[in-house]
Design an enzyme around this catalytic site. Structure first.
Site, PDB file in Angstrom:
ATOM      1  N   GLY A 108       0.797  -1.222   0.000  1.00 50.97           N
ATOM      2  CA  GLY A 108       0.000   0.000   0.000  1.00 50.97           C
ATOM      3  C   GLY A 108       0.820   1.256   0.000  1.00 50.97           C
ATOM      4  N   LEU A 109       2.075   1.173  -0.448  1.00 48.58           N
ATOM      5  CA  LEU A 109       2.984   2.318  -0.407  1.00 48.58           C
ATOM      6  C   LEU A 109       3.286   2.876  -1.803  1.00 48.58           C
ATOM      7  CD1 LEU A 109       5.446   1.009   2.326  1.00 48.58           C
ATOM      8  CD2 LEU A 109       3.468   2.507   2.616  1.00 48.58           C
ATOM      9  N   GLY A 110       2.458   2.525  -2.772  1.00 50.07           N
ATOM     10  CA  GLY A 110       2.591   3.126  -4.104  1.00 50.07           C
ATOM     11  C   GLY A 110       3.765   2.632  -4.912  1.00 50.07           C
ATOM     12  N   SER A 112       3.931   0.414  -7.347  1.00 53.24           N
ATOM     13  CA  SER A 112       3.681   0.324  -8.796  1.00 53.24           C
ATOM     14  C   SER A 112       3.720   1.700  -9.439  1.00 53.24           C
ATOM     15  CB  SER A 112       2.335  -0.366  -9.075  1.00 53.24           C
ATOM     16  OG  SER A 112       1.249   0.397  -8.580  1.00 53.24           O
ATOM     17  N   ASP A 155      -1.421   8.380  -6.318  1.00 54.11           N
ATOM     18  CA  ASP A 155      -0.109   7.728  -6.290  1.00 54.11           C
ATOM     19  C   ASP A 155       0.831   8.284  -7.352  1.00 54.11           C
ATOM     20  OD1 ASP A 155      -1.479   6.219  -4.453  1.00 54.11           O
ATOM     21  OD2 ASP A 155      -0.779   4.291  -5.199  1.00 54.11           O
TER      22      ASP A 155
END
Length: 328
Positions: A108-110, A112, A155
């Site tokens: 969940g930390l971006g 991608s 993101d």
């Protein structure tokens, strides 16, 4: 020719899940980055290696496919983001692409978005194209939409520009926040990964089954996010922490909490954090803790059973690190 570009990951401070229903959110870029290095190849093939994920393979732009050399299908996804990114730039020469990650994947930390933005920046520069930040952010968001089917611009915007942003109601505007306060944040993450699509769907079904209750929860998240924006701008540490704790309770009520996440949230508070909550989709992944004066204590406590790191805000987004000659 060799070019290296990097882009930061992100954490959501307030508003996850509610943002799907047109509510506002606040997110920050963090100093954990994805590095993409592009070199010449003597043939026309595009080869990618991501040692941190133990995955490598060839990207075939004409056939729109990824051919794995090493790795599992579960890690193939990151190469698809890179394939789509390179297709957007219309690269026409062979490339050897190496990716270094210090953004935990699937947490969940971006990650991608960071890889997508860094790939677009590195490959476009390698091919003699100077994309503006606006073009980079727009192209990266198009890639995420194509791969995921639906995606917030949060993101990719943060990976491109860095800093702190406020996404207004109904995603009408992404506003940079000029923040003059320390935000000592710790990220704790678990090896258990949540599936964002499944979690978003679970909240949708819960809202469908209990609309009165869930709509009140979503409205409450909207209210506290707007309160948090003001608290951050006013440098009100106590209020930021309290709102973070309330946001966690509302995410729990949405059904996206887990034992692992809950344990980290309460361990962080016990170690001195004045606020802690899930960040991202939940169901696994990560939590954030707001820890004025207690960063090391919180990291030490979470590291006794999961993993944690100091998440400094990155005021810098995507950047080119090097551009020199070289052939592989």
């Amino acid at each position: 020719m060799q070019v290296t570009a990097s882009a930061p990951g992100k954490i959501i401070l307030f508003g996850e899940h509610a943002v799907v229903y047109g509510k506002p959110a606040i997110a920050v870029a963090v100093d954990r980055r994805a590095y993409v290095t592009v070199q010449n190849r003597e043939d026309e093939k595009i080869y990618v290696e991501v040692p941190d994920l133990e995955v490598s393979g060839y990207l075939n732009l004409e056939e729109n496919e990824v051919k794995l050399e090493t790795g599992e299908k579960t890690t193939k996804g990151i190469l698809i983001y890179m394939l789509k990114s390179i297709e957007k730039i219309h690269a026409e020469c062979g490339m050897h692409i190496h990716v270094d990650l210090n953004v935990p994947i699937g947490a969940g930390l971006g990650s991608s978005a960071a890889i997508t933005v860094a790939t677009i920046a590195a490959v476009s520069k390698f091919n003699g194209k100077n994309l503006s930040l606006e073009e980079t952010a727009r192209t990266a968001h198009e890639v995420e939409l194509e791969v995921q089917g639906a995606a917030s611009p949060i993101d990719t915007t943060l990976s491109t520009y860095g800093g702190i942003i406020y996404l207004s109601k109904n995603a009408d505007a992404l506003t940079p926040l000029e923040v003059d306060m320390e935000l000592p944040l710790v990220v704790g993450y678990t090896s258990k990964r949540g599936n964002t699509g499944e979690l978003v769907e679970s909240v949708r079904k819960r809202r469908e089954n209990y609309p009165d209750a869930l709509n009140l929860i979503l409205d409450s998240v909207e209210s506290l996010t707007n309160n948090a924006k003001e608290a951050i701008l006013q440098k009100d540490e106590k209020r930021v922490g309290e709102l973070m704790n309330i946001n966690h309770g509302l995410l729990d009520a949405m059904g996206v909490n887990t034992d692992e996440l809950s344990r980290m949230v309460y361990a962080a508070r016990k170690a001195g954090a004045i606020g802690s909550k899930i960040t991202g989709a939940g169901g696994g992944g990560s939590i954030i803790a707001y820890c004025p004066g207690k960063t090391e204590e919180v990291i030490k406590e979470i590291n006794t059973f999961e993993k944690a790191f100091n998440a400094k805000i990155s005021g810098e987004g995507v950047k080119i690190h090097s551009e020199d000659s070289g052939t592989l």
